[in-house]
Design an enzyme around this catalytic site. Structure first.
Site, mmCIF file in Angstrom:
data_model
loop_
_atom_site.group_PDB
_atom_site.id
_atom_site.type_symbol
_atom_site.label_atom_id
_atom_site.label_comp_id
_atom_site.label_asym_id
_atom_site.label_seq_id
_atom_site.Cartn_x
_atom_site.Cartn_y
_atom_site.Cartn_z
ATOM 1 N N LEU A 44 -17.937 -0.678 -38.675
ATOM 2 C CA LEU A 44 -18.978 -0.471 -37.682
ATOM 3 C C LEU A 44 -20.188 0.176 -38.348
ATOM 4 O O LEU A 44 -20.090 0.698 -39.461
ATOM 5 C CB LEU A 44 -18.466 0.421 -36.554
ATOM 6 N N SER A 45 -21.310 0.191 -37.645
ATOM 7 C CA SER A 45 -22.490 0.811 -38.243
ATOM 8 C C SER A 45 -22.230 2.281 -38.538
ATOM 9 O O SER A 45 -22.724 2.809 -39.542
ATOM 10 C CB SER A 45 -23.712 0.637 -37.351
ATOM 11 N N GLU A 46 -21.472 2.976 -37.675
ATOM 12 C CA GLU A 46 -21.073 4.356 -37.962
ATOM 13 C C GLU A 46 -19.669 4.656 -37.448
ATOM 14 O O GLU A 46 -19.250 4.121 -36.409
ATOM 15 C CB GLU A 46 -22.048 5.372 -37.341
ATOM 16 N N THR A 47 -18.991 5.516 -38.194
ATOM 17 C CA THR A 47 -17.703 6.088 -37.810
ATOM 18 C C THR A 47 -17.847 7.594 -37.951
ATOM 19 O O THR A 47 -18.401 8.078 -38.943
ATOM 20 C CB THR A 47 -16.575 5.577 -38.710
ATOM 21 N N HIS A 76 -26.895 7.214 -32.077
ATOM 22 C CA HIS A 76 -25.840 6.726 -31.180
ATOM 23 C C HIS A 76 -24.492 7.354 -31.502
ATOM 24 O O HIS A 76 -23.701 7.621 -30.585
ATOM 25 C CB HIS A 76 -25.814 5.186 -31.131
#
Length: 290
Positions: A44-47, A76
């Site tokens: 994902l774009s961020e974890t 986000h």
């Protein structure tokens, strides 16, 4: 070890129409390498990883990873992680949630947005936009290179400003929101630049007159060709637009349109802070073995 886990959709009231963030709720004892490996695995774009705070003024500490590395701040993931923290039993010490992360302390507030169909009061989370770590005009030669990589004409670009607040965002204002949606970038030519686009909708979107801008975010250097809905970029753009009188004190930005998403970012300048907020919904809840 089994740890609590949530995947939260952010910036859309419609599940799976916003931007997901993976949140490991119980992250004590994880090494940097384990966090980075899990972030690469989720892709994902961020974890993010929730940890006990080190500052006595914070409610929790957050570490944020992209598939390519760690970020000091991202928008986000801040909202999605606060949502997961609250759902896991977290309770702020004061009126606002205080998140500790790489850029310091980030206040998060719960905004009342009216009753739902059943009459229950609805809220959304919003974070205070952090100060810009880099601002001002972008060098003309660099702008020309980015314009070419985005397959734009110079006449499409109204202005270009640095709006870095963690990620090193360069933001280009285009002539219209529709022009933002139409952009088809050459990712190879864009290289490792972190580029945001913003364009106005003078009359709003059909059926949504409250939507004032369209935003897009490209971050190939972080392993993210295009991020669906981006809090840090919207925060940086909001600081720029409000500073230069280019946006009202309260506005809504759409993002994700080109990707089939329906992100909506709510921005409010209260005269002291600029608040960046949106809906948050848990889509996946369970445990993960790390």
């Amino acid at each position: 070890m089994t740890r609590r886990f949530a995947q939260v959709d952010v910036f859309s009231s419609i599940p799976v129409a916003g931007n997901p963030v993976a949140v490991v709720v119980d992250s004590d004892g994880l090494t940097d390498e384990q966090m980075a490996a899990f972030a690469r695995w989720t892709n994902l774009s961020e974890t993010t990883f929730l940890l006990p705070p080190e500052s006595s003024d914070a409610d929790y500490r957050l570490r944020i990873f992209t598939p390519a590395g760690e970020l000091p701040f991202a928008g986000h993931p801040t909202l999605g992680s606060a949502h997961a923290w609250l759902e896991s039993g977290g309770s702020p010490a004061g009126d606002r949630i205080i998140q500790e992360c790489g850029i310091g302390l980030v206040p998060i507030r719960r905004e009342q947005i009216g009753p739902d169909d059943a009459g229950a009061e609805r809220t959304r989370l919003a974070f205070a936009a952090p100060p810009l770590s880099r601002s001002g005009p972008v060098d003309a030669d660099l702008v020309a290179d980015v314009i070419a990589a985005l397959r734009l004409e110079p006449s499409d670009v109204v202005d270009a400003q640095w709006v870095a607040n963690g990620p090193d965002w360069m933001a280009l204002m285009l002539t219209s929101g529709q022009r933002v949606v139409e952009v088809e970038p050459d990712m190879v030519a864009l290289g490792t630049h972190e580029v945001g686009l913003v364009g106005p909708y003078p009359d709003g979107l059909p059926g949504e007159p409250e939507v004032d801008f369209e935003v897009r975010a490209f971050a190939p250097g972080f392993g993210i060709a295009e991020d669906p809905v981006t809090g840090s970029l919207n925060a940086g753009i909001a600081v720029w637009l409000r500073r230069d009188g280019l946006a009202p004190a309260s506005y809504v930005a759409a993002q994700g349109t080109a990707l089939g998403r329906s992100g909506r970012v709510h921005v409010t300048d209260d005269g002291t802070d600029i608040w960046v907020g949106g809906a948050t919904t848990t889509v996946i809840a369970g445990t993960v073995v790390l």
